[in-house]
Design a protein around this motif. Structure first.
Motif, PDB file in Angstrom:
ATOM      1  N   ALA A   1       0.713  -1.351  -0.148  1.00 59.24           N
ATOM      2  CA  ALA A   1       0.003   0.162  -0.182  1.00 59.24           C
ATOM      3  C   ALA A   1       0.804   1.293  -0.053  1.00 59.24           C
ATOM      4  O   ALA A   1       0.627   2.044  -0.981  1.00 59.24           O
ATOM      5  CB  ALA A   1      -0.853   0.246   1.326  1.00 59.24           C
ATOM      6  N   ALA A   2       1.934   1.316   0.831  1.00 58.51           N
ATOM      7  CA  ALA A   2       2.864   2.475   0.946  1.00 58.51           C
ATOM      8  C   ALA A   2       3.569   2.632  -0.328  1.00 58.51           C
ATOM      9  O   ALA A   2       3.756   3.993  -0.750  1.00 58.51           O
ATOM     10  CB  ALA A   2       3.580   2.312   2.211  1.00 58.51           C
ATOM     11  N   VAL A   3       4.126   1.571  -1.040  1.00 51.83           N
ATOM     12  CA  VAL A   3       4.840   1.515  -2.144  1.00 51.83           C
ATOM     13  C   VAL A   3       3.753   2.126  -3.367  1.00 51.83           C
ATOM     14  O   VAL A   3       4.282   3.067  -4.051  1.00 51.83           O
ATOM     15  CB  VAL A   3       5.351   0.354  -2.624  1.00 51.83           C
ATOM     16  CG1 VAL A   3       5.699   0.444  -4.097  1.00 51.83           C
ATOM     17  CG2 VAL A   3       6.461  -0.233  -1.724  1.00 51.83           C
ATOM     18  N   GLY A   4       2.421   1.522  -3.228  1.00 50.40           N
ATOM     19  CA  GLY A   4       1.652   2.080  -4.296  1.00 50.40           C
ATOM     20  C   GLY A   4       1.498   3.546  -4.073  1.00 50.40           C
ATOM     21  O   GLY A   4       1.312   4.286  -5.032  1.00 50.40           O
ATOM     22  N   ILE A   5       1.168   4.303  -2.870  1.00 49.90           N
ATOM     23  CA  ILE A   5       0.930   5.617  -2.772  1.00 49.90           C
ATOM     24  C   ILE A   5       2.113   6.433  -2.976  1.00 49.90           C
ATOM     25  O   ILE A   5       2.070   7.324  -3.951  1.00 49.90           O
ATOM     26  CB  ILE A   5       0.508   6.046  -1.245  1.00 49.90           C
ATOM     27  CG1 ILE A   5      -0.731   5.155  -0.765  1.00 49.90           C
ATOM     28  CG2 ILE A   5       0.676   7.531  -1.168  1.00 49.90           C
ATOM     29  CD1 ILE A   5      -1.065   5.240   0.562  1.00 49.90           C
ATOM     30  N   VAL A   6       3.244   6.106  -2.786  1.00 55.15           N
ATOM     31  CA  VAL A   6       4.500   6.644  -3.102  1.00 55.15           C
ATOM     32  C   VAL A   6       4.779   6.733  -4.707  1.00 55.15           C
ATOM     33  O   VAL A   6       5.004   7.658  -5.297  1.00 55.15           O
ATOM     34  CB  VAL A   6       5.864   6.203  -2.328  1.00 55.15           C
ATOM     35  CG1 VAL A   6       6.989   7.001  -2.808  1.00 55.15           C
ATOM     36  CG2 VAL A   6       5.832   6.343  -0.796  1.00 55.15           C
ATOM     37  N   GLY A   7       4.562   5.512  -5.367  1.00 56.06           N
ATOM     38  CA  GLY A   7       4.624   5.279  -6.691  1.00 56.06           C
ATOM     39  C   GLY A   7       3.805   6.296  -7.344  1.00 56.06           C
ATOM     40  O   GLY A   7       4.309   6.824  -8.603  1.00 56.06           O
ATOM     41  N   ALA A   8       2.636   6.259  -6.806  1.00 51.46           N
ATOM     42  CA  ALA A   8       1.371   7.131  -7.662  1.00 51.46           C
ATOM     43  C   ALA A   8       1.779   8.454  -7.666  1.00 51.46           C
ATOM     44  O   ALA A   8       1.772   9.319  -8.635  1.00 51.46           O
ATOM     45  CB  ALA A   8       0.105   6.913  -7.045  1.00 51.46           C
ATOM     46  N   VAL A   9       2.418   9.026  -6.357  1.00 54.28           N
ATOM     47  CA  VAL A   9       2.620  10.472  -6.415  1.00 54.28           C
ATOM     48  C   VAL A   9       3.925  10.776  -7.199  1.00 54.28           C
ATOM     49  O   VAL A   9       3.915  11.855  -8.045  1.00 54.28           O
ATOM     50  CB  VAL A   9       2.926  10.605  -4.967  1.00 54.28           C
ATOM     51  CG1 VAL A   9       3.431  12.171  -4.671  1.00 54.28           C
ATOM     52  CG2 VAL A   9       1.499  10.740  -4.199  1.00 54.28           C
ATOM     53  N   LEU A  10       4.968   9.810  -7.266  1.00 56.22           N
ATOM     54  CA  LEU A  10       6.040  10.056  -8.063  1.00 56.22           C
ATOM     55  C   LEU A  10       5.775  10.334  -9.693  1.00 56.22           C
ATOM     56  O   LEU A  10       6.079  10.943 -10.281  1.00 56.22           O
ATOM     57  CB  LEU A  10       7.018   8.842  -7.892  1.00 56.22           C
ATOM     58  CG  LEU A  10       8.272   8.974  -8.633  1.00 56.22           C
ATOM     59  CD1 LEU A  10       9.130  10.003  -8.116  1.00 56.22           C
ATOM     60  CD2 LEU A  10       9.126   7.497  -8.297  1.00 56.22           C
ATOM     61  N   LEU A  11       4.853   9.177  -9.974  1.00 58.52           N
ATOM     62  CA  LEU A  11       4.510   9.009 -11.339  1.00 58.52           C
ATOM     63  C   LEU A  11       3.891  10.215 -11.915  1.00 58.52           C
ATOM     64  O   LEU A  11       4.032  10.850 -12.909  1.00 58.52           O
ATOM     65  CB  LEU A  11       3.821   7.830 -11.752  1.00 58.52           C
ATOM     66  CG  LEU A  11       4.669   6.543 -11.543  1.00 58.52           C
ATOM     67  CD1 LEU A  11       3.518   5.213 -11.885  1.00 58.52           C
ATOM     68  CD2 LEU A  11       5.757   6.421 -12.571  1.00 58.52           C
ATOM     69  N   LEU A  12       2.818  10.833 -11.195  1.00 59.08           N
ATOM     70  CA  LEU A  12       2.135  12.123 -11.156  1.00 59.08           C
ATOM     71  C   LEU A  12       3.109  13.176 -11.431  1.00 59.08           C
ATOM     72  O   LEU A  12       2.770  13.896 -12.293  1.00 59.08           O
ATOM     73  CB  LEU A  12       1.085  12.306 -10.116  1.00 59.08           C
ATOM     74  CG  LEU A  12       0.236  13.265 -10.288  1.00 59.08           C
ATOM     75  CD1 LEU A  12      -0.753  13.047 -11.349  1.00 59.08           C
ATOM     76  CD2 LEU A  12      -0.795  13.622  -8.957  1.00 59.08           C
ATOM     77  N   LEU A  13       4.129  13.340 -10.603  1.00 56.66           N
ATOM     78  CA  LEU A  13       4.835  14.468 -10.456  1.00 56.66           C
ATOM     79  C   LEU A  13       5.803  14.366 -11.764  1.00 56.66           C
ATOM     80  O   LEU A  13       6.026  15.558 -12.409  1.00 56.66           O
ATOM     81  CB  LEU A  13       5.819  14.344  -9.363  1.00 56.66           C
ATOM     82  CG  LEU A  13       5.074  14.869  -8.031  1.00 56.66           C
ATOM     83  CD1 LEU A  13       6.020  14.625  -6.794  1.00 56.66           C
ATOM     84  CD2 LEU A  13       4.497  16.302  -7.937  1.00 56.66           C
ATOM     85  N   LEU A  14       6.182  13.391 -12.240  1.00 61.45           N
ATOM     86  CA  LEU A  14       7.101  13.122 -13.454  1.00 61.45           C
ATOM     87  C   LEU A  14       6.131  13.039 -14.759  1.00 61.45           C
ATOM     88  O   LEU A  14       6.903  12.672 -15.727  1.00 61.45           O
ATOM     89  CB  LEU A  14       7.983  11.734 -13.272  1.00 61.45           C
ATOM     90  CG  LEU A  14       8.869  11.941 -11.887  1.00 61.45           C
ATOM     91  CD1 LEU A  14       9.573  10.704 -11.819  1.00 61.45           C
ATOM     92  CD2 LEU A  14       9.730  13.153 -12.491  1.00 61.45           C
ATOM     93  N   ARG A  15       4.869  12.835 -14.579  1.00 61.31           N
ATOM     94  CA  ARG A  15       4.037  12.801 -15.755  1.00 61.31           C
ATOM     95  C   ARG A  15       4.292  11.524 -16.525  1.00 61.31           C
ATOM     96  O   ARG A  15       4.154  11.545 -17.830  1.00 61.31           O
ATOM     97  CB  ARG A  15       4.243  14.089 -16.483  1.00 61.31           C
ATOM     98  CG  ARG A  15       3.824  15.321 -15.983  1.00 61.31           C
ATOM     99  CD  ARG A  15       3.857  16.535 -16.886  1.00 61.31           C
ATOM    100  NE  ARG A  15       3.564  17.894 -16.398  1.00 61.31           N
ATOM    101  CZ  ARG A  15       3.843  19.107 -16.546  1.00 61.31           C
ATOM    102  NH1 ARG A  15       3.985  19.224 -17.882  1.00 61.31           N
ATOM    103  NH2 ARG A  15       3.213  20.036 -15.778  1.00 61.31           N
TER     104      ARG A  15
END
Length: 293
Positions: free
Chosen positions: A75-89
């Motif tokens: 769950a934590a990896v998913g949240i961090v990954g989603a934010v990271l991918l969003l920031l990097l478009r």
């Protein structure tokens, strides 16, 4: 020096067997990956899971705690990954599921076995089951917009997990002749999975290498840090601690490419992610092992 030798003894068989599979295909020899994968996932791996759970001496409460730590980690990896991918478009449909779920089967189980012996294997098969359930539900939903709960019920290794857990809970054991037979079948699983990993990587065509390189490095670091923190937070014992960190930190599984291909994500980018993250793990996972041993 002794620690370096120990780590080498653990990881060398894993990557050598995968390398044999890789070279086998590159040499032009036939390898029917669909047949071997079906044999491993339908027969060998379920037998391995069932016997490992049935014979485990780990307390059920400890396994439940490990399971919760794994779910929290994903769950934590998913949240961090989603934010990271969003920031990097970067495209969430393409990259998020591979970022979350690693190769807990082909790579994670052998590493756990060689690093921690039978107790490590017992814990690793539990995490493999957790990963499989989440991959075929949340993972497919992230790529296709829907999960496959029916597919979960049809997966032999999921059934083997529940059956093994039932035998563990009740203290039951199969007759000796049957246990020996199941053990023998289960012993096929690890060599088959490693050879198939090498074959699958050899047949992939990497794409968008630059993105794959830095994303693989970031995935390894984030997954290791989160798993480490969750293991501490849940108070896991030393072996569970090491297995959790290793399993959560494994590189992208080849199944991520197959799912991307099936459900219309950018499969070429995922193929590059698979290949590069696997190559990076050759150096990254031994370093992690040195830290957790």
């Amino acid at each position: 020096m002794n620690l370096a030798l120990t780590v080498l003894e653990i990881v060398a068989p894993v990557f050598l067997l995968a390398g044999i599979g890789f070279l086998w295909v590159r040499a032009g020899f036939e390898y029917r990956i669909e047949f071997v994968t079906r044999l491993a996932m339908t027969l060998a791996v379920p037998c391995l899971i069932f016997t490992a759970l049935m014979k485990t001496e780990v307390d059920l409460a400890a396994l439940a705690n490990l399971t919760l730590a794994a779910i929290a980690s994903y769950a934590a990896v998913g949240i961090v990954g989603a934010v990271l991918l969003l920031l990097l478009r970067l495209n969430q449909q393409t990259f998020l599921a591979p970022f979350i779920f690693g190769n807990t089967g082909n790579l994670g189980i052998p590493l756990a076995l060689f690093a921690f012996g039978q107790p490590g294997l017992e814990r690793a098969v539990v995490l493999l089951a957790v990963s499989a359930v989440l991959s075929f539900t949340l993972g497919i939903w992230l790529v296709a917009g829907r999960g496959s709960f029916l597919k979960i019920l049809k997966e032999p290794m999921i059934g083997a997990t529940f059956l093994g857990a039932l035998f563990l809970w009740q203290g039951w054991e199969t007759p000796r002749f049957l246990t020996n037979t199941l053990d023998l079948i289960g012993q096929m699983a690890i060599p088959l999975m490693l050879l198939t990993l090498g074959v699958a990587v050899a047949r992939l065509t990497p794409a968008r290498i630059t993105t794959a390189i830095w994303l693989s490095l970031v995935k390894l670091v984030i997954c290791a840090v989160i798993a480490w923190g969750m293991a501490r937070a849940f108070g896991l014992d030393d072996i569970s601690f090491g297995v959790l960190v290793l399993q959560i930190s494994t590189p992208v599984a080849v199944t991520a490419y197959l799912i991307a291909e099936k459900y219309g994500a950018d499969s070429d980018s995922v193929a590059g992610f698979v290949v590069v993250s696997t190559l990076i793990s050759v150096a990254g996972l031994p370093l992690l092992l040195a830290l957790v041993l």
